[in-house]
Enzyme design. Sequence first.
Site, PDB file in Angstrom:
ATOM      1  N   HIS A 184       5.538  -4.305 -10.908  1.00  0.00           N
ATOM      2  CA  HIS A 184       4.475  -4.696 -10.083  1.00  0.00           C
ATOM      3  C   HIS A 184       4.024  -6.196 -10.305  1.00  0.00           C
ATOM      4  CE1 HIS A 184       0.253  -4.303  -8.608  1.00  0.00           C
ATOM      5  NE2 HIS A 184       0.091  -5.209  -9.234  1.00  0.00           N
ATOM      6  N   ARG A 206     -12.596  -3.831  -3.063  1.00  0.00           N
ATOM      7  CA  ARG A 206     -12.638  -5.249  -4.119  1.00  0.00           C
ATOM      8  C   ARG A 206     -12.314  -6.360  -3.001  1.00  0.00           C
ATOM      9  NH1 ARG A 206      -7.869  -3.677  -7.355  1.00  0.00           N
ATOM     10  NH2 ARG A 206      -8.044  -5.980  -7.865  1.00  0.00           N
ATOM     11  N   LYS A 235      -1.890   4.220 -10.274  1.00  0.00           N
ATOM     12  CA  LYS A 235      -0.794   4.501  -9.414  1.00  0.00           C
ATOM     13  C   LYS A 235       0.426   4.560 -10.285  1.00  0.00           C
ATOM     14  CE  LYS A 235      -1.639   1.160  -6.584  1.00  0.00           C
ATOM     15  NZ  LYS A 235      -3.268   0.521  -7.110  1.00  0.00           N
ATOM     16  N   SER A 292      -6.736  -0.359 -11.470  1.00  0.00           N
ATOM     17  CA  SER A 292      -5.852  -0.168 -10.100  1.00  0.00           C
ATOM     18  C   SER A 292      -4.523  -0.028 -10.167  1.00  0.00           C
ATOM     19  CB  SER A 292      -6.332  -1.311  -9.174  1.00  0.00           C
ATOM     20  OG  SER A 292      -5.758  -1.250  -8.074  1.00  0.00           O
ATOM     21  N   ASP A 325      -8.582   5.052  -6.305  1.00  0.00           N
ATOM     22  CA  ASP A 325      -8.157   3.693  -6.221  1.00  0.00           C
ATOM     23  C   ASP A 325      -8.131   2.988  -4.707  1.00  0.00           C
ATOM     24  OD1 ASP A 325      -7.002   1.133  -7.363  1.00  0.00           O
ATOM     25  OD2 ASP A 325      -5.326   1.830  -6.164  1.00  0.00           O
TER      26      ASP A 325
END
Length: 436
Positions: free
Chosen positions: A82, A168, A187, A183, A161
Amino acid sequence: MSLFVRTLVRKRDGAELTEGEIAEFVRGVTDGTIPDEQAAAFLMAVCCRGMTTAETASLTFAMMRSGETWDLSRHGFVADKHSTGGVGDKATLVLAPLLAAVGVKAGMMSGRGLGHTGGTLDKLEAIPGFRTALPRGDFDRLLETVGCALVGQTDSVAPADRRLYALRDVTGTVESIPLITASILSKKLATGASAVVFDVKTGNGAFMAETGDARTLGRALVETARAAGRKASGWITAMDRPLGEAVGNANEVEESIRLLGGEGPADLRETVLLLGADLVVAAGLEKGEKSARTRLNAALADGRALDVFARLIRGQGGDSSVCDDPRRLPRPVGRRTVAAAEGGVVTAAATREIGLLAIELGCGRRNKHDVIDPASGFRIHRKPGDVVAKGEPLVTVELGPTAKPNATFEARLHACFTVSPAGTPVSALPLAVERL
């Protein structure tokens, strides 16, 4: 006053919420009983007042439990990655097939553009026919047959989310560390990866512009992931200039193809190697960073990584011939060059503003209903530390079919580059700022 409104007022006033109060909020977001305006108000209260570690953990796990969780154990070790986002950050497009090429399965659930940053799904969907909305069965099939999968969040995984992510983006709450942490991890924990590497950006083009804030977020991500039983590591990397040369969607896919074929910008390659080496070591295929990088570099040099990307594209319904002929990607209908008004050295790039101008050009969304123009974008020719002569290009604007920049657009883009007299010190961040 409803029960949730009392919770909202308590957070507005700085109180620490209970696990039950946070769970009630997530349930209401998931089933729709909390309307957008109340959910947005809650997000703003969190952004302004913050959350304790306990509150953030409660929010993360409540969001994870809002939908199904995946068990990937039958695939063995599965890696994930990520990035907190930036301008020109297409590392995921390179990293997933590269890992698969060296024997590390990579299952990655990615997002769309958020704020001034681009989105991996938007880039992938610039490939004709490429499908990011795949069911769980196809995700498993791709891991088995290709070794990697790049998909979007499904309605069944962390559905809370999905709604909050969209809100957001349009409520000015993107930078909240508790909201970012919840967030991302809701996931990652739900989709069952064995290990996650985090790329936390810092600099004027990052959500966490200050390195201290990036460090706080990075540590929260790594520690929470480890607490959930996953291997986790990460890097703080520079985003005080765009990553690579291409900023957009189709042009970033083209740049990724170049790198997967052994060419491409050095800074993008180094970022991919930093993150990839961590996951190769976590998978147990190599004992250290040096040998892991050697393994990864070999797969870039001999064509294996590009071959995996072509198979991934075919597996997700796309036109894999773009790997042989990137001209099959959406193409600009016009180009404009923004040149240096004076010679000297580039001492700074206003990266966030470059990202915002890219959105204005059609590369991203100003609201969740906007349609992206995949052919639009920028080619960055000069970055901090580069010498430039008067009249030489700083950036090329690529105009897609729907791009309609106004009369001030090129002047505002030119202003994003600070050119100082030759010999002026440049205070750019190192690409790898620090390991988390």
